[in-house]
Motif scaffolding. Structure first.
Motif, PDB file in Angstrom:
ATOM      1  N   ILE A  33      41.288  31.275 -10.335  1.00 17.53           N
ATOM      2  CA  ILE A  33      41.573  31.848  -9.019  1.00 17.53           C
ATOM      3  C   ILE A  33      42.858  31.251  -8.453  1.00 17.53           C
ATOM      4  N   ALA A  34      43.027  29.945  -8.615  1.00 19.22           N
ATOM      5  CA  ALA A  34      44.235  29.243  -8.167  1.00 19.22           C
ATOM      6  C   ALA A  34      44.593  28.207  -9.218  1.00 19.22           C
ATOM      7  N   ILE A  70      47.972  31.520  -6.343  1.00 21.17           N
ATOM      8  CA  ILE A  70      46.649  31.642  -5.744  1.00 21.17           C
ATOM      9  C   ILE A  70      46.365  33.111  -5.461  1.00 21.17           C
ATOM     10  N   GLY A  71      45.112  33.524  -5.684  1.00 16.57           N
ATOM     11  CA  GLY A  71      44.684  34.885  -5.391  1.00 16.57           C
ATOM     12  C   GLY A  71      43.912  34.940  -4.084  1.00 16.57           C
ATOM     13  N   ILE A  72      44.137  36.013  -3.294  1.00 19.20           N
ATOM     14  CA  ILE A  72      43.499  36.169  -1.980  1.00 19.20           C
ATOM     15  C   ILE A  72      42.929  37.578  -1.871  1.00 19.20           C
ATOM     16  N   PRO A  73      41.607  37.731  -1.658  1.00 21.33           N
ATOM     17  CA  PRO A  73      41.021  39.070  -1.488  1.00 21.33           C
ATOM     18  C   PRO A  73      41.217  39.588  -0.061  1.00 21.33           C
ATOM     19  N   TRP A 267      33.702  24.025 -10.111  1.00 19.41           N
ATOM     20  CA  TRP A 267      34.788  24.965  -9.832  1.00 19.41           C
ATOM     21  C   TRP A 267      36.174  24.361 -10.058  1.00 19.41           C
ATOM     22  N   LEU A 268      36.287  23.049 -10.261  1.00 18.23           N
ATOM     23  CA  LEU A 268      37.579  22.370 -10.436  1.00 18.23           C
ATOM     24  C   LEU A 268      37.728  21.953 -11.895  1.00 18.23           C
ATOM     25  N   PHE A 311      43.102  23.636 -12.014  1.00 17.23           N
ATOM     26  CA  PHE A 311      42.868  24.990 -11.524  1.00 17.23           C
ATOM     27  C   PHE A 311      41.450  25.150 -11.000  1.00 17.23           C
ATOM     28  N   ILE A 312      41.270  26.202 -10.195  1.00 19.65           N
ATOM     29  CA  ILE A 312      39.994  26.517  -9.557  1.00 19.65           C
ATOM     30  C   ILE A 312      39.428  27.779 -10.202  1.00 19.65           C
ATOM     31  N   VAL A 313      38.132  27.750 -10.520  1.00 18.99           N
ATOM     32  CA  VAL A 313      37.429  28.904 -11.080  1.00 18.99           C
ATOM     33  C   VAL A 313      36.221  29.213 -10.190  1.00 18.99           C
TER      34      VAL A 313
END
Length: 320
Positions: A33-34, A70-73, A267-268, A311-313
């Protein structure tokens, strides 16, 4: 929160394909995600040749690329979603000017400047039928040694893919990429193939750009071997004393790498890549010109490659 997971899965398909879930007890490979990363090529020789600007040799002691994205919805509905991804890359070259002093303009410019690639991409995904999806990605980027927005420093692009599930273990797809980059139009088709070979091994192909085979050691460790066509373009401002104008520096490499991704805390994650890079094309040209019309041809020796990333998942609980 589950809809955010679906958005993340779709958004990152622009840069990585997804492994399939074997059963409810196995967490699949989770997309990024980031991400923050640092890539480095070390100590490779370069040589230039040009009828107008002469020839020279030097060594690049460090070729370093720092990335943040980074992705943003924004909008998420039952069968479609829309969002954006922000990116910022900084690229810097350090040449061996102490042991190999030079007055060659291109080398002096590369050593003195930092090159930036920053921009935004929009993402749209819709479920067409059961197990079939349409994805559209478009955006704009600034790629230059100075912050200025014009036709010579920018890239506009659109990409579309259509994928379908042929079986519980196989996904295929097709699509295209269309770029308008620094006065030049680039178009190529895409073929996507993903095959779950065994509960631990997955084959991912996004041709003609990349091929990878991934091994799931356990839910906290993944090892991937891959081959990728990677390239970049930057605008150079007044890089040559006898040519005070915008010019385009273009490089294309074939990169082989082995990566290890390790979970730090659900998530990290942390990633380490090592590999080998072989140069396919490298030149300086007027904006819009191809390699055959290059002002300076550049030859770059093979180099080793390392990458460190954090990164973040999506958290594991969303897969249960």
């Amino acid at each position: 929160m589950k809809t955010f997971l679906y958005f993340a899965l779709g958004l990152m398909m622009s840069s990585a394909s997804l492994a399939q879930e074997i059963d409810n007890l196995i967490t699949p490979y989770r997309p990024k995600i980031a991400e923050f990363s640092m890539e480095t090529l070390r100590e490779y020789d370069t040589s230039t040749s040009s009828e107008s600007f002469g020839s020279a040799d030097n060594e690049v002691e460090r070729d370093r690329l720092i990335k943040a994205k980074i992705g943003i919805p924004f909008l998420i509905k039952e069968n479609w979603m829309f969002g954006i991804q922000l990116k910022y890359y900084q690229h810097q070259f350090t040449l061996d000017l102490e042991d190999q002093p030079t007055d060659y303009d291109l080398y002096l410019h590369l050593n003195a400047k930092k090159f930036t690639s920053t921009g935004i991409r929009t993402f749209y995904q819709r479920d067409i039928k059961d197990n079939q999806q349409l994805r559209l990605i478009g955006g704009a980027e600034l790629k230059s040694d100075q912050i200025k927005w014009n036709a010579n420093t920018t890239k506009y692009f659109i990409s579309s893919t259509y994928t379908w599930q042929r079986s519980s273990r196989t996904q295929i797809g097709t699509g295209f990429v269309l770029n308008q980059v620094m006065g030049r139009t680039v178009f190529y088709p895409l073929f996507i193939y993903e095959k779950q070979l065994t509960p631990r091994w997955t084959l991912d192909l996004t041709l003609p750009k990349s091929a990878a085979i991934r091994y799931r050691a356990n839910e906290r460790n993944f090892i991937t071997a891959s081959a990728d066509i990677r390239g970049w373009r930057y605008n150079l401002t007044n890089a040559l004393e006898d040519s005070q104008r915008d010019l385009t520096l273009r490089k294309v490499d074939l990169q082989f790498s082995l990566s290890w991704e390790h979970e730090l805390h659900d998530w990290l994650w942390f990633g380490l890549d090592i590999g080998y890079t072989k140069n396919l094309q490298y030149h300086l040209a007027n904006p819009g010109d191809s390699s055959k019309d290059a002002l300076i041809d550049i030859r770059s020796k093979d180099a080793t490659y390392t990458k460190f990333s954090v990164f973040i998942v999506p958290p594991r609980k969303f897969y249960r």
